[in-house]
Design a protein around this motif. Structure first.
Motif, PDB file in Angstrom:
ATOM      1  N   MET A   1       0.813  -1.261   0.052  1.00 19.99           N
ATOM      2  CA  MET A   1       0.012  -0.055   0.018  1.00 19.99           C
ATOM      3  C   MET A   1       0.814   1.147   0.061  1.00 19.99           C
ATOM      4  O   MET A   1       1.738   1.400   0.804  1.00 19.99           O
ATOM      5  N   THR A   2       0.933   2.017  -0.895  1.00 18.82           N
ATOM      6  CA  THR A   2       1.290   3.400  -1.072  1.00 18.82           C
ATOM      7  C   THR A   2       1.079   4.295  -0.009  1.00 18.82           C
ATOM      8  O   THR A   2      -0.519   4.647   0.210  1.00 18.82           O
ATOM      9  N   ILE A   3       1.725   4.929   0.473  1.00 20.32           N
ATOM     10  CA  ILE A   3       1.523   6.094   1.591  1.00 20.32           C
ATOM     11  C   ILE A   3       1.799   7.466   0.965  1.00 20.32           C
ATOM     12  O   ILE A   3       2.988   7.824   0.724  1.00 20.32           O
ATOM     13  N   ASN A   4       0.558   8.032   0.575  1.00 23.27           N
ATOM     14  CA  ASN A   4       0.716   9.405   0.172  1.00 23.27           C
ATOM     15  C   ASN A   4       1.091  10.348   1.297  1.00 23.27           C
ATOM     16  O   ASN A   4       0.658  10.532   2.317  1.00 23.27           O
ATOM     17  N   ALA A   5       1.978  11.425   0.780  1.00 27.06           N
ATOM     18  CA  ALA A   5       2.597  12.159   1.780  1.00 27.06           C
ATOM     19  C   ALA A   5       2.819  13.676   1.092  1.00 27.06           C
ATOM     20  O   ALA A   5       2.778  13.971   0.020  1.00 27.06           O
ATOM     21  N   LEU A   6       2.697  14.657   2.120  1.00 27.09           N
ATOM     22  CA  LEU A   6       2.876  16.213   1.762  1.00 27.09           C
ATOM     23  C   LEU A   6       3.814  16.623   2.523  1.00 27.09           C
ATOM     24  O   LEU A   6       4.045  16.374   3.845  1.00 27.09           O
ATOM     25  N   ILE A   7       4.841  17.611   1.968  1.00 28.64           N
ATOM     26  CA  ILE A   7       5.710  18.313   2.438  1.00 28.64           C
ATOM     27  C   ILE A   7       5.252  19.419   2.744  1.00 28.64           C
ATOM     28  O   ILE A   7       5.107  20.351   2.031  1.00 28.64           O
ATOM     29  N   VAL A   8       5.632  20.260   4.183  1.00 26.16           N
ATOM     30  CA  VAL A   8       5.036  21.744   4.388  1.00 26.16           C
ATOM     31  C   VAL A   8       6.391  22.249   4.988  1.00 26.16           C
ATOM     32  O   VAL A   8       6.996  21.710   5.955  1.00 26.16           O
ATOM     33  N   ASP A   9       6.885  23.323   4.212  1.00 33.23           N
ATOM     34  CA  ASP A   9       7.988  24.050   4.790  1.00 33.23           C
ATOM     35  C   ASP A   9       8.089  25.399   3.994  1.00 33.23           C
ATOM     36  O   ASP A   9       7.938  25.396   2.746  1.00 33.23           O
ATOM     37  N   ASP A  10       8.528  26.473   4.618  1.00 32.11           N
ATOM     38  CA  ASP A  10       8.364  27.871   4.022  1.00 32.11           C
ATOM     39  C   ASP A  10       9.772  27.901   3.227  1.00 32.11           C
ATOM     40  O   ASP A  10       9.801  28.789   2.273  1.00 32.11           O
TER      41      ASP A  10
END
Length: 347
Positions: A1-10
């Motif tokens: 199962m693929t884990i969808n990820a989001l990166i948050v950094d200014d």
């Protein structure tokens, strides 16, 4: 199962560096988006399915900690890992209290693959726990094991302190036993709990079991369980972290008799060495190394009185490479040399 990820950094360079320098595919993680602020992250999350969120702590506008609060309310199943420039344990502890499952120090990426392995294991474990809860909702509670040995093992664990379902299961398991066996199981477990936990358990639990009904004793245990739980929660750590530390305590006691090291235990509970050491000390009011040493000394006392093994063999079994150092530590803790202790307990 693929884990969808989001990166948050200014910082754009951080986002792009993480996105392109890490072998995400190797861990089954797909970076499906980036966000330069917490507000943009919330906009993205409203439109896209995401399982894992990597977020910086300090950002203009809404901070990473504030984002964590928003995410925990809106998306309770979303798992979060914080990004930080240095190991500021106050920020890290607050993030973990808000629900983050781990953290990445941006300046220490040499162990990133090991860290991602730990994160994925944690995600899978959490998903398994959630699936287990769903199954429990659809089925009637059942007694775990009727075998006395299994019930003793069930009661010897420390999971009952923080896990309500586990506590109900262990009580249900022992209720089916005759009164005599119930008392034996409960007293044996109580003695093990006293040995494993580095703080005092109420003595009346041991005294009153022989004088009152089992069900009344369970009520007393529940009352004291609540007190112990509150004591541990005062450390400021999440229940998940406290459970991990209790798991490490059980692991050390269960595997006493061979050389244990911190790396092995950290892998078992999916925590970094530095954070494990700090959280263990904060939660248990004793350092990890001091506690492990006491586990070994307690085991040495048992071997000294129940076997004729040479002291150097006992020292090795208890994790000491040097017999002289073992004797020094033993005398410091017990007040006698190992040979003196053996003799005095056989006279």
């Amino acid at each position: 199962m693929t884990i969808n990820a989001l990166i948050v950094d200014d910082e754009s360079i951080v986002r792009k560096g993480l996105r392109h320098m890490v072998p995400w595919d190797k861990f089954g993680i797909a970076i499906v988006g980036e966000a330069s602020s917490a507000d943009k992250a919330l906009e993205f999350l409203a439109l896209n399915p995401v399982k894992l969120l990597f977020t910086d702590i300090t950002m203009p506008g809404m901070s990473g900690l504030e984002l964590l609060e928003q995410v925990s309310e809106r998306y309770p199943e979303l798992m979060t890992v914080i990004l930080t420039c240095h190991q500021d344990f106050e920020y890290i502890q607050e993030a973990l209290r808000l629900g983050a499952i781990d953290y990445i120090v941006k300046t220490q990426l040499e162990n990133l693959e090991q860290l991602l392995t730990r994160i994925v294991i944690r995600i899978n474990n959490q998903a398994a726990r959630q699936a287990h809860v769903e199954v429990e909702k659809m089925t009637q509670p059942s007694v775990i094991g009727s075998d006395l040995k299994e019930i003793n093992e069930l009661w010897s664990s420390l999971q009952w302190i923080m896990n309500d379902t586990y506590f109900k299961s262990m009580v249900a398991a022992v209720e089916q036993l005759p009164d005599k066996d119930r008392t034996v199981v409960a007293l044996k477990a109580y003695q093990e709990w006293r040995e494993k936990l580095p703080f005092a358990l109420p003595q009346e639990l041991q005294q009153d079991l022989a004088e009152t009904s089992f069900h009344k004793w369970i009520e007393m245990l529940q009352t004291n369980r609540d007190a112990i739980k509150q004591k541990l929660l005062k450390s400021g750590y999440s229940e998940d972290i406290i459970q991990s530390i209790l798991k490490s305590v059980s692991y050390m006691n269960h595997h006493v008799g061979r050389r244990l090291n911190q790396n092995e235990i950290c892998i078992e509970v999916n925590m970094s060495k530095s954070y494990f050491s700090k959280s263990f000390k904060d939660i248990m009011d004793i350092s990890f190394f001091t506690y492990l040493q006491e586990v070994h000394i307690r085991y040495a006392k048992t071997l000294l009185t129940s076997t004729n093994q040479p002291i150097y063999t006992i020292a090795e079994k208890c994790g000491f490479l040097d017999e002289k150092y073992f004797s020094k530590v033993f005398k410091l803790k017990i007040g006698q040399l190992p040979s003196e202790y053996r003799q005095s307990n056989r006279d």
